[in-house]
Design a protein around this motif. Structure first.
Motif, PDB file in Angstrom:
ATOM      1  N   GLY A  16      -8.477 -21.143  12.662  1.00 53.02           N
ATOM      2  CA  GLY A  16      -9.577 -21.658  12.596  1.00 53.02           C
ATOM      3  C   GLY A  16     -10.819 -21.396  13.283  1.00 53.02           C
ATOM      4  N   THR A  17     -11.683 -21.779  13.504  1.00 55.91           N
ATOM      5  CA  THR A  17     -12.841 -21.486  14.142  1.00 55.91           C
ATOM      6  C   THR A  17     -12.630 -21.681  15.644  1.00 55.91           C
ATOM      7  N   VAL A  18     -11.565 -22.379  16.283  1.00 59.72           N
ATOM      8  CA  VAL A  18     -11.285 -22.122  17.482  1.00 59.72           C
ATOM      9  C   VAL A  18     -11.356 -20.844  18.091  1.00 59.72           C
ATOM     10  N   SER A  19     -11.061 -19.876  17.198  1.00 63.20           N
ATOM     11  CA  SER A  19     -10.816 -18.395  17.761  1.00 63.20           C
ATOM     12  C   SER A  19     -12.270 -17.885  18.141  1.00 63.20           C
ATOM     13  N   LEU A  20     -13.172 -18.437  17.884  1.00 64.65           N
ATOM     14  CA  LEU A  20     -14.790 -18.204  18.108  1.00 64.65           C
ATOM     15  C   LEU A  20     -14.633 -18.522  19.655  1.00 64.65           C
ATOM     16  N   LYS A  69     -18.074 -23.188   4.902  1.00 67.43           N
ATOM     17  CA  LYS A  69     -17.178 -21.913   4.649  1.00 67.43           C
ATOM     18  C   LYS A  69     -16.243 -21.985   6.023  1.00 67.43           C
ATOM     19  N   LEU A  70     -16.467 -22.515   6.866  1.00 68.63           N
ATOM     20  CA  LEU A  70     -15.826 -22.264   8.181  1.00 68.63           C
ATOM     21  C   LEU A  70     -14.450 -22.623   8.461  1.00 68.63           C
ATOM     22  N   GLY A  71     -14.093 -23.676   7.446  1.00 63.27           N
ATOM     23  CA  GLY A  71     -12.821 -24.215   7.648  1.00 63.27           C
ATOM     24  C   GLY A  71     -12.467 -25.174   8.732  1.00 63.27           C
ATOM     25  N   ALA A  72     -11.297 -25.593   9.006  1.00 60.07           N
ATOM     26  CA  ALA A  72     -10.926 -26.393  10.237  1.00 60.07           C
ATOM     27  C   ALA A  72     -11.296 -25.586  11.622  1.00 60.07           C
ATOM     28  N   LEU A 113     -18.809 -14.420  13.774  1.00 55.85           N
ATOM     29  CA  LEU A 113     -19.426 -15.832  13.474  1.00 55.85           C
ATOM     30  C   LEU A 113     -19.967 -15.742  11.858  1.00 55.85           C
ATOM     31  N   SER A 114     -20.740 -14.385  11.562  1.00 52.54           N
ATOM     32  CA  SER A 114     -21.326 -14.356  10.250  1.00 52.54           C
ATOM     33  C   SER A 114     -20.072 -13.998   9.105  1.00 52.54           C
ATOM     34  N   VAL A 115     -19.025 -13.544   9.433  1.00 56.88           N
ATOM     35  CA  VAL A 115     -17.964 -13.385   8.609  1.00 56.88           C
ATOM     36  C   VAL A 115     -17.444 -14.933   8.472  1.00 56.88           C
ATOM     37  N   PHE A 116     -17.261 -15.648   9.208  1.00 63.81           N
ATOM     38  CA  PHE A 116     -16.553 -16.831   9.021  1.00 63.81           C
ATOM     39  C   PHE A 116     -17.693 -17.881   8.029  1.00 63.81           C
ATOM     40  N   GLY A 117     -18.656 -17.412   8.441  1.00 66.70           N
ATOM     41  CA  GLY A 117     -19.798 -18.431   7.585  1.00 66.70           C
ATOM     42  C   GLY A 117     -20.332 -17.990   6.172  1.00 66.70           C
ATOM     43  N   THR A 118     -19.856 -16.666   5.747  1.00 66.43           N
ATOM     44  CA  THR A 118     -20.190 -16.233   4.487  1.00 66.43           C
ATOM     45  C   THR A 118     -18.878 -16.255   3.449  1.00 66.43           C
ATOM     46  N   VAL A 119     -17.684 -15.742   4.082  1.00 68.93           N
ATOM     47  CA  VAL A 119     -16.488 -15.794   3.283  1.00 68.93           C
ATOM     48  C   VAL A 119     -15.738 -16.884   3.299  1.00 68.93           C
ATOM     49  N   PRO A 120     -15.499 -17.571   2.143  1.00 67.56           N
ATOM     50  CA  PRO A 120     -14.839 -18.957   2.170  1.00 67.56           C
ATOM     51  C   PRO A 120     -13.442 -18.612   2.732  1.00 67.56           C
ATOM     52  N   HIS A 121     -13.226 -19.853   3.591  1.00 67.84           N
ATOM     53  CA  HIS A 121     -11.763 -19.687   4.440  1.00 67.84           C
ATOM     54  C   HIS A 121     -10.623 -19.389   3.751  1.00 67.84           C
ATOM     55  N   ASP A 122     -10.433 -19.986   2.537  1.00 68.32           N
ATOM     56  CA  ASP A 122      -9.175 -19.674   1.649  1.00 68.32           C
ATOM     57  C   ASP A 122      -9.232 -18.220   1.497  1.00 68.32           C
ATOM     58  N   ARG A 123     -10.239 -17.749   0.973  1.00 67.77           N
ATOM     59  CA  ARG A 123     -10.347 -16.229   0.791  1.00 67.77           C
ATOM     60  C   ARG A 123     -10.155 -15.199   1.754  1.00 67.77           C
ATOM     61  N   LEU A 124     -10.757 -15.753   3.035  1.00 69.67           N
ATOM     62  CA  LEU A 124     -10.470 -14.966   4.263  1.00 69.67           C
ATOM     63  C   LEU A 124      -9.022 -14.758   4.746  1.00 69.67           C
ATOM     64  N   LEU A 125      -8.325 -15.908   4.486  1.00 71.84           N
ATOM     65  CA  LEU A 125      -7.018 -15.858   4.807  1.00 71.84           C
ATOM     66  C   LEU A 125      -6.228 -14.564   4.310  1.00 71.84           C
ATOM     67  N   ALA A 155     -17.707  -9.809   3.277  1.00 73.24           N
ATOM     68  CA  ALA A 155     -18.944 -10.815   3.725  1.00 73.24           C
ATOM     69  C   ALA A 155     -19.954 -10.081   2.979  1.00 73.24           C
ATOM     70  N   VAL A 156     -20.063  -8.834   2.939  1.00 73.15           N
ATOM     71  CA  VAL A 156     -21.502  -8.193   2.346  1.00 73.15           C
ATOM     72  C   VAL A 156     -21.175  -8.648   0.462  1.00 73.15           C
ATOM     73  N   ASP A 157     -20.280  -8.541   0.217  1.00 73.39           N
ATOM     74  CA  ASP A 157     -20.313  -8.737  -1.122  1.00 73.39           C
ATOM     75  C   ASP A 157     -20.995 -10.472  -1.334  1.00 73.39           C
ATOM     76  N   ALA A 158     -20.471 -10.921  -0.567  1.00 76.14           N
ATOM     77  CA  ALA A 158     -20.589 -12.460  -0.613  1.00 76.14           C
ATOM     78  C   ALA A 158     -22.299 -12.748  -0.417  1.00 76.14           C
ATOM     79  N   MET A 159     -23.113 -11.674   0.421  1.00 68.94           N
ATOM     80  CA  MET A 159     -24.188 -12.029   0.831  1.00 68.94           C
ATOM     81  C   MET A 159     -25.254 -11.590  -0.162  1.00 68.94           C
ATOM     82  N   PHE A 160     -24.800 -10.331  -0.955  1.00 69.96           N
ATOM     83  CA  PHE A 160     -25.692  -9.791  -1.909  1.00 69.96           C
ATOM     84  C   PHE A 160     -25.109  -9.629  -3.327  1.00 69.96           C
TER      85      PHE A 160
END
Length: 465
Positions: free
Chosen positions: A65-69, A203-206, A269-281, A290-295
């Motif tokens: 989760g975002t606790v890793s930040l 998109k951050l998740g828990a 932080l940017s990757v967590f906020g641009t890629v959906p959490h389930d996809r990031l897993l 992240a870049v694909d999601a941005m552009f």
């Protein structure tokens, strides 16, 4: 000349000023050998820190989760404290070897050997982990992950190309490191800064997805994230190759660590906020995603994947050099086999060769074993082995502060040094605790194997005397 540090004596007399190793003795006077200035030393630190870790670890720590930040923030404070400690120690003793030199001078041969042995393990295991991470981004450009042996061969190629650059001499090592460090920052800054404009909190998740306490989640995620900060000691380990090392090693270490930390925090932080959490897993190339999601489309992901490969190749280039520097320093003192002291064109070629072979064997083993989380397994092993030289180096600074040795402590900065050293010491111990039982177990096995090696070498030295 050989390193002259021995077990500490009670007399506070200052030791003679260390000198650079005698270059002509080991065949490193060729035109391909060149000492590093501040820009290249800083690039070495940043290039070794910002390698495979930042490009893959956002996906590796997503299950926490975002606790890793929060863990990233804590690690940043600890890493900068370590950087300051290494800078202070290098001012006092600017010789090649870094933590090995500091531990041996303060506590004697056995502590020095443990620092050298564990750091050497860290470097070649890290090389294997970096190569595995690089294959994930290579797969974006050329599909290789579909077949185990194709991926394995790609990982081996990514390890041997930097090794060949090292065999060519330090002149080429420095050039590759500087170019790769500059090139990698364009896409990293694109994601780290540009991603903030596309940031979506949904998109951050828990915050804490582990089900355990926040403190436990921070410690567990930090065990993986530590891999991202390996390299903070790079300038200190290669101090003998740095011009005006007493001044430049500390500056390069702090500047490189602070710059890498800023890129890390913003990028993750940017990757967590641009890629959906389930996809990031499930991601094997989170920055490309992240870049694909941005552009939109895939062209951005391809560009980032190419930059990631450049970054990781540069990181492998620097780590391959570091993997040979500590055994080289230890071999000059008789604490490693003498073959590791041979140098050509400024590079300890035997150390480079042995390291790349061991890393290759480990890579093959992990692919053959069929582990689905090869990168995480390798990272956790390095988490423990890296803390041993870090803790020993910090303990050396504690020793100097406690002993009040005038030649080792700047009394005008005594209070600041004491606080920084305390933070670095607590940070190192915390990392051991957060590594987990499996990593500590495997790391202790590596250390115990080293004790047998030390016993053999020490016995031969005494018998020869």
């Amino acid at each position: 000349m050989p390193v002259t540090g021995t077990a500490p004596q009670p007399a506070p007399a200052a030791p003679p000023a260390p000198q650079a190793p005698a270059a002509d003795r080991h065949g490193d006077t060729g035109r391909h050998a060149r000492r590093f200035g501040l820009p290249v030393a800083t690039a070495l630190v940043m290039g070794n820190i910002i390698g495979g870790g930042i490009f893959l670890l956002p996906a590796s720590v997503a299950p926490y989760g975002t606790v890793s930040l929060v863990a990233f923030g804590v690690l940043t404070v600890g890493a900068i404290a370590l950087a300051l400690v290494f800078g202070r120690l290098a001012e006092r003793d600017p010789r090649t070897g870094g933590p090995y030199v500091y531990a041996r001078e303060a506590f004697g041969d056995f502590a020095g050997f443990l620092a050298a042995w564990s750091y050497w393990i860290t470097t070649w295991v890290s090389n294997a982990a970096l190569a595995v991470a690089a294959v994930g981004y290579l797969d974006v450009l050329i599909p290789v992950n579909g077949h185990r042996w194709t991926a394995c061969l790609a990982a081996l190629a990514l390890q041997w190309l930097p090794a060949l650059a090292n065999f060519a001499g330090t002149r080429y090592v420095g050039a590759v490191q500087l170019v790769s460090t500059v090139l990698k920052f364009v896409p990293l800054l694109l994601v780290a800064v540009g991603g903030l404009f596309f940031f979506d909190p949904a998109k951050l998740g828990a915050f804490n997805a582990t089900g355990h306490s926040p403190v436990g989640a921070v410690s567990a995620s930090a065990a993986l994230l530590l891999f991202s900060y390996l390299g903070v000691e790079s300038a200190a380990v290669s101090a003998g190759e740095v011009r005006n090392a007493r001044r430049n090693v500390g500056r390069a270490t702090v500047i490189g660590t602070a710059g890498a930390a800023l890129v890390y925090l913003l990028g993750t932080l940017s990757v967590f906020g641009t890629v959906p959490h389930d996809r990031l897993l499930r991601s094997t190339a989170p920055f490309s995603d992240a870049v694909d999601a941005m552009f939109g489309g895939t062209w951005g992901g391809w560009a980032v994947a190419l930059a990631a490969l450049v970054s990781m190749t540069g990181c492998l280039n620097g780590w391959t050099l570091l993997s040979a520097q500590t055994p080289y320093a230890a071999a000059r003192d008789g604490l490693f086999p003498a073959a590791f002291a041979r140098r050509r064109r400024g590079v300890p070629t035997v150390g480079v060769g042995v390291t790349v072979v061991l890393a290759s064997l480990l890579t093959v083993y992990n692919y053959v074993s069929g582990s689905a989380r090869v990168f995480e397994v390798l990272v956790l092993v390095t988490t423990f082995t890296a803390t041993v030289p870090y803790l020993l180096a910090t303990a050396a600074q504690v020793f100097h502060l406690a002993a009040g040795r005038r030649e080792a402590v700047d009394r005008a900065r005594l209070a600041r040094d004491a606080v920084v050293t305390a933070v670095a010491a607590a940070f190192s111990v915390w990392l051991v605790a957060g590594a987990g039982y499996t990593a500590v177990y495997q790391g202790v096995l590596f250390l115990f194997a080293g004790i047998i090696v030390h016993a053999v070498l020490a016995g031969r030295r005494r018998g020869g005397a």
